[in-house]
Motif scaffolding. Structure first.
Motif, PDB file in Angstrom:
ATOM      1  N   LEU A  29       0.833  -1.200   0.000  1.00 47.78           N
ATOM      2  CA  LEU A  29       0.000   0.000   0.000  1.00 47.78           C
ATOM      3  C   LEU A  29       0.871   1.255   0.000  1.00 47.78           C
ATOM      4  O   LEU A  29       0.619   2.199  -0.748  1.00 47.78           O
ATOM      5  CB  LEU A  29      -0.944  -0.002   1.196  1.00 47.78           C
ATOM      6  CG  LEU A  29      -1.876   1.197   1.314  1.00 47.78           C
ATOM      7  CD1 LEU A  29      -2.827   1.249   0.122  1.00 47.78           C
ATOM      8  CD2 LEU A  29      -2.639   1.128   2.613  1.00 47.78           C
ATOM      9  N   HIS A  30       1.910   1.251   0.814  1.00 52.36           N
ATOM     10  CA  HIS A  30       2.845   2.383   0.865  1.00 52.36           C
ATOM     11  C   HIS A  30       3.494   2.617  -0.495  1.00 52.36           C
ATOM     12  O   HIS A  30       3.590   3.757  -0.959  1.00 52.36           O
ATOM     13  CB  HIS A  30       3.915   2.124   1.925  1.00 52.36           C
ATOM     14  CG  HIS A  30       5.090   3.019   1.823  1.00 52.36           C
ATOM     15  ND1 HIS A  30       5.049   4.339   2.217  1.00 52.36           N
ATOM     16  CD2 HIS A  30       6.348   2.807   1.354  1.00 52.36           C
ATOM     17  CE1 HIS A  30       6.245   4.888   1.996  1.00 52.36           C
ATOM     18  NE2 HIS A  30       7.028   3.967   1.472  1.00 52.36           N
ATOM     19  N   LEU A  31       3.959   1.543  -1.134  1.00 50.35           N
ATOM     20  CA  LEU A  31       4.591   1.693  -2.448  1.00 50.35           C
ATOM     21  C   LEU A  31       3.619   2.214  -3.495  1.00 50.35           C
ATOM     22  O   LEU A  31       3.958   3.097  -4.277  1.00 50.35           O
ATOM     23  CB  LEU A  31       5.178   0.365  -2.919  1.00 50.35           C
ATOM     24  CG  LEU A  31       6.514  -0.043  -2.340  1.00 50.35           C
ATOM     25  CD1 LEU A  31       6.960  -1.375  -2.935  1.00 50.35           C
ATOM     26  CD2 LEU A  31       7.575   1.006  -2.593  1.00 50.35           C
ATOM     27  N   ARG A  32       2.435   1.664  -3.504  1.00 56.00           N
ATOM     28  CA  ARG A  32       1.461   2.060  -4.536  1.00 56.00           C
ATOM     29  C   ARG A  32       0.977   3.491  -4.367  1.00 56.00           C
ATOM     30  O   ARG A  32       0.684   4.158  -5.357  1.00 56.00           O
ATOM     31  CB  ARG A  32       0.291   1.097  -4.544  1.00 56.00           C
ATOM     32  CG  ARG A  32       0.697  -0.247  -5.100  1.00 56.00           C
ATOM     33  CD  ARG A  32      -0.460  -1.164  -5.294  1.00 56.00           C
ATOM     34  NE  ARG A  32       0.000  -2.396  -5.913  1.00 56.00           N
ATOM     35  CZ  ARG A  32      -0.616  -3.543  -5.796  1.00 56.00           C
ATOM     36  NH1 ARG A  32      -1.729  -3.626  -5.094  1.00 56.00           N
ATOM     37  NH2 ARG A  32      -0.139  -4.620  -6.379  1.00 56.00           N
ATOM     38  N   THR A  33       0.890   3.966  -3.136  1.00 54.74           N
ATOM     39  CA  THR A  33       0.410   5.336  -2.930  1.00 54.74           C
ATOM     40  C   THR A  33       1.540   6.349  -2.972  1.00 54.74           C
ATOM     41  O   THR A  33       1.389   7.421  -3.543  1.00 54.74           O
ATOM     42  CB  THR A  33      -0.334   5.468  -1.589  1.00 54.74           C
ATOM     43  OG1 THR A  33       0.513   5.072  -0.526  1.00 54.74           O
ATOM     44  CG2 THR A  33      -1.604   4.646  -1.590  1.00 54.74           C
ATOM     45  N   GLY A  34       2.675   6.027  -2.384  1.00 52.14           N
ATOM     46  CA  GLY A  34       3.769   6.986  -2.292  1.00 52.14           C
ATOM     47  C   GLY A  34       4.777   6.914  -3.414  1.00 52.14           C
ATOM     48  O   GLY A  34       5.430   7.908  -3.744  1.00 52.14           O
ATOM     49  N   GLN A  37       5.664   4.468  -9.267  1.00 51.74           N
ATOM     50  CA  GLN A  37       6.551   3.982 -10.323  1.00 51.74           C
ATOM     51  C   GLN A  37       7.430   2.822  -9.851  1.00 51.74           C
ATOM     52  O   GLN A  37       8.020   2.123 -10.666  1.00 51.74           O
ATOM     53  CB  GLN A  37       7.426   5.125 -10.862  1.00 51.74           C
ATOM     54  CG  GLN A  37       8.518   5.585  -9.928  1.00 51.74           C
ATOM     55  CD  GLN A  37       8.053   6.473  -8.785  1.00 51.74           C
ATOM     56  OE1 GLN A  37       6.871   6.752  -8.639  1.00 51.74           O
ATOM     57  NE2 GLN A  37       8.975   6.903  -7.953  1.00 51.74           N
ATOM     58  N   ALA A  38       7.525   2.612  -8.556  1.00 49.52           N
ATOM     59  CA  ALA A  38       8.372   1.556  -8.006  1.00 49.52           C
ATOM     60  C   ALA A  38       7.761   0.180  -8.236  1.00 49.52           C
ATOM     61  O   ALA A  38       6.544   0.008  -8.225  1.00 49.52           O
ATOM     62  CB  ALA A  38       8.580   1.774  -6.514  1.00 49.52           C
ATOM     63  N   GLU A  39       8.638  -0.780  -8.445  1.00 49.66           N
ATOM     64  CA  GLU A  39       8.191  -2.156  -8.648  1.00 49.66           C
ATOM     65  C   GLU A  39       7.866  -2.789  -7.292  1.00 49.66           C
ATOM     66  O   GLU A  39       8.635  -2.659  -6.348  1.00 49.66           O
ATOM     67  CB  GLU A  39       9.292  -2.951  -9.335  1.00 49.66           C
ATOM     68  CG  GLU A  39       8.907  -4.354  -9.684  1.00 49.66           C
ATOM     69  CD  GLU A  39      10.005  -5.079 -10.437  1.00 49.66           C
ATOM     70  OE1 GLU A  39      10.079  -6.310 -10.297  1.00 49.66           O
ATOM     71  OE2 GLU A  39      10.765  -4.424 -11.143  1.00 49.66           O
ATOM     72  N   VAL A  40       6.754  -3.463  -7.209  1.00 43.18           N
ATOM     73  CA  VAL A  40       6.335  -4.107  -5.964  1.00 43.18           C
ATOM     74  C   VAL A  40       7.031  -5.468  -5.887  1.00 43.18           C
ATOM     75  O   VAL A  40       6.881  -6.299  -6.782  1.00 43.18           O
ATOM     76  CB  VAL A  40       4.807  -4.286  -5.912  1.00 43.18           C
ATOM     77  CG1 VAL A  40       4.394  -5.048  -4.673  1.00 43.18           C
ATOM     78  CG2 VAL A  40       4.121  -2.942  -5.983  1.00 43.18           C
TER      79      VAL A  40
END
Length: 65
Positions: A29-34, A37-40
Motif C-alpha cells: 500500500l505504501h509503495l502504490r500510494t507513495g 513507479q516503483a516495482e512491488v
C-alpha cells in the motif's frame, strides 16, 4: 450470523497485526500510494529484505538461531 462474521474478522485482524503478517500488505500500500513507479516486490523478496535489515541492525538484538 453477522455477529459471528464480524467477530471472526476482528480476531483475524488482531492475529495478523500481532504476528506482523500484515506488514507486506502495508508495504505494498505504501509503495502504490507513495511511489507508484516503483516495482512491488514479491512476498518472498519482501521477507528476505526485512530479515536482512533486521539482522544488519545491531539494535534489533541478538539472534541465536
Amino acid at each position: 450470523m453477522r455477529r459471528l462474521r464480524r467477530a471472526f474478522r476482528s480476531v483475524r485482524w488482531y492475529v495478523r497485526e500481532l504476528t506482523d503478517e500484515s506488514a507486506y500488505d502495508r508495504y505494498v500500500l505504501h509503495l502504490r500510494t507513495g511511489h507508484p513507479q516503483a516495482e512491488v516486490p514479491t512476498r518472498r523478496a519482501f521477507e528476505r529484505m526485512r530479515t536482512d535489515r533486521q539482522e544488519a541492525d545491531p539494535r534489533q538484538g541478538f539472534r541465536c538461531c
